[in-house]
Every structure is written in C-alpha cells, then in structure tokens.
Scaffold this motif. Structure first.
Motif, short mmCIF file in Angstrom:
data_model
loop_
_atom_site.label_atom_id
_atom_site.label_comp_id
_atom_site.label_asym_id
_atom_site.label_seq_id
_atom_site.Cartn_x
_atom_site.Cartn_y
_atom_site.Cartn_z
N LEU A 137 1.18 -1.21 0.21
CA LEU A 137 -0.06 0.14 0.30
C LEU A 137 0.69 1.82 0.10
O LEU A 137 0.34 2.36 -1.24
N LEU A 138 2.05 0.95 0.35
CA LEU A 138 2.38 2.64 0.84
C LEU A 138 3.67 2.56 -0.44
O LEU A 138 3.82 2.90 -0.86
N HIS A 139 4.21 1.75 -0.87
CA HIS A 139 4.29 1.53 -2.28
C HIS A 139 4.36 1.73 -3.07
O HIS A 139 4.79 2.42 -4.47
N SER A 140 2.61 1.81 -3.65
CA SER A 140 2.47 2.19 -4.54
C SER A 140 1.46 3.95 -4.63
O SER A 140 2.28 4.11 -5.70
N GLY A 141 2.01 4.57 -3.49
CA GLY A 141 2.17 5.51 -3.54
C GLY A 141 0.69 6.23 -3.93
O GLY A 141 1.02 7.65 -4.46
#
Length: 255
Positions: free
Chosen positions: A182-186
């Motif tokens: 989720l964080l990586h998607s940004g």
C-alpha cells in the motif's frame, strides 16, 4: 367530526431566545474557573495556559472517537476530516508550549509551592488520548484513583478498540494483506493510504509535543523531580520515543 388544524400552527414553533457571544460560549462560567494562584504574578497565566491545554485535549478526544466511528463504518472521507482536525490541534499544542517558557526559572520556583502535588502527569484527558490512539502499555492508578469517575472513564477507553486496532480491521476488510505494498503504490487517490498518513501525522505531532514538553520543563526546573511525584525531565525523556502506531513506522523500513 373532522377537525382541521390551521396550517399556520405547524410553523408556529417557538424559537430559542437569541444568545449573545458570551452566553453562547458560557464565558462567565468558563472564566470563573480561572482562579488565580494566590500571591504570585504568574498564577493566572499558568492556570489559563493549562486549562487551555485541557480544553484542546477534550476536543482531540472527541475528534478521535468520531474518526474511529467513521473508520469502523468505512466512511473514509469523514475519518480523514476528523483526523486532519486532530493533527491541526496537535500542532497548535506544540507551539502553545512556547508560552510556558515566558515564565522565568526564578518565577516558576516561586510559583511551584502553590501547585502542591498537582502535575500534568495527572491529566486524565491526556491519558485518554493515548489510550484512544493505541498507546496502552501503562496503567492509570496514579492518574485516576480506582473507583473514581475518571478511572471508570479510562477503563472504558481500554475496553474500546483503539484507532490502531480499528485501522488494522479496516485494512483486513479491504483485503490489504501486505500494507507495505500500500505504501509502495503511493497512489494519491488511495483513501486507505491517506488515512494511514493522517494517523502518522497525529503520531508525529504527538512525538514532537513530548520532545518539546521535555525541553520546556527542563528549561523551567532543570532535573528536579516533578510535582506529581514523577522523575521530572528524566521521565519525560523516557517517553519521547513512544509511538501510537509503531507498525506505520516499521513499514517504512520494509519498503
């Protein structure tokens, strides 16, 4: 026999008497509670500043409860609105600490005997914010005596889900098994990511408050014990690295 009611009667609702500014805000009762500490020039200032802290704490508690309710209902825009308000108040409180440093060390030394055993350590609302947010490692017997209304209030908060727990449940309901992704998607349009960042903003602002508070106290009393029986600055420093949402910080390391 049919009775026809005059339709004008339906609109004949008695309107409340208009309240002026002072009445609407209950200013007489509010300001009557700002009693001056006897025989000290900084007494009224000290009382007003700390009462202002407690009023803001009460507002934060109210907004955190509303945010938690919204998250539970998947009402993410409402949750974000509430959390952003909390963060705005958090940041205000950090700057409000600057007012305390206008008291000189000598001035506070003269004021301190008037405080007795009163200490910010005893703030029930401060502890309530911690419990609601997710920090629950400490007991509250020294803050609220067992059997008191304050203790019952804090006990209730411990029985309720924290924001941290509510956020975990939210991720589970939305099928997020790997929050790091989720964080990586940004994605800027991700409501879940926006909520995560708002929670982190709250956590970060509160960490800044703890650090700034420790400095303000050290500036006033050095390393003397606190009035409420705590270790003073040493105690405040020991809590600077506590976090409401440690997982949100850990995910950044895993990113």
């Amino acid at each position: 026999m049919t009775i026809h009611q005059d339709p004008r009667a339906e609109s004949a609702v008695v309107a409340p008497a208009p309240a002026d500014y002072s009445t609407f805000l209950h200013l007489d009762a509010l300001l009557a509670a700002t009693e001056q500490v006897p025989d000290h020039p900084d007494g009224r200032f000290f009382v007003l500043v700390h009462q202002a802290f407690e009023v803001w704490f009460e507002l934060i508690v109210h907004e955190l409860v509303a945010a938690r309710t919204a998250l539970h209902a998947d009402a993410l825009p409402e949750a974000l609105h509430r959390l952003r308000r909390v963060v705005a108040v958090d940041r205000l409180l950090v700057t409000q600490l600057d007012t305390l440093t206008t008291i000189s060390p000598a001035g506070f030394a003269g004021l301190r005997p008037h405080l007795g055993t009163a200490s910010g350590f005893q703030s029930v609302r401060y502890r309530e914010i911690e419990y609601l947010s997710g920090l629950r490692g400490r007991g509250h017997a020294v803050v609220a005596p067992p059997g008191s209304a304050a203790a019952a209030r804090l006990d209730r908060r411990l029985r309720e889900p924290s924001l941290a727990e509510t956020f975990r449940s939210l991720l589970h309901r939305h099928g997020v098994t790997d929050p790091v992704r989720l964080l990586h998607s940004g994605r800027p349009d991700s409501a879940l990511l926006a909520v995560a960042e708002a929670l982190l903003d709250h956590d970060e602002a509160w960490a800044m408050w703890r650090a700034r508070h420790a400095l303000a106290v050290e500036r006033l009393i050095g390393h003397k014990p606190g009035t409420g029986g705590s270790a003073g600055v040493a105690y405040l420093r020991s809590r600077r690295d506590e976090r409401f949402f440690p997982e949100l910080w850990q995910w950044r390391t895993q990113l």
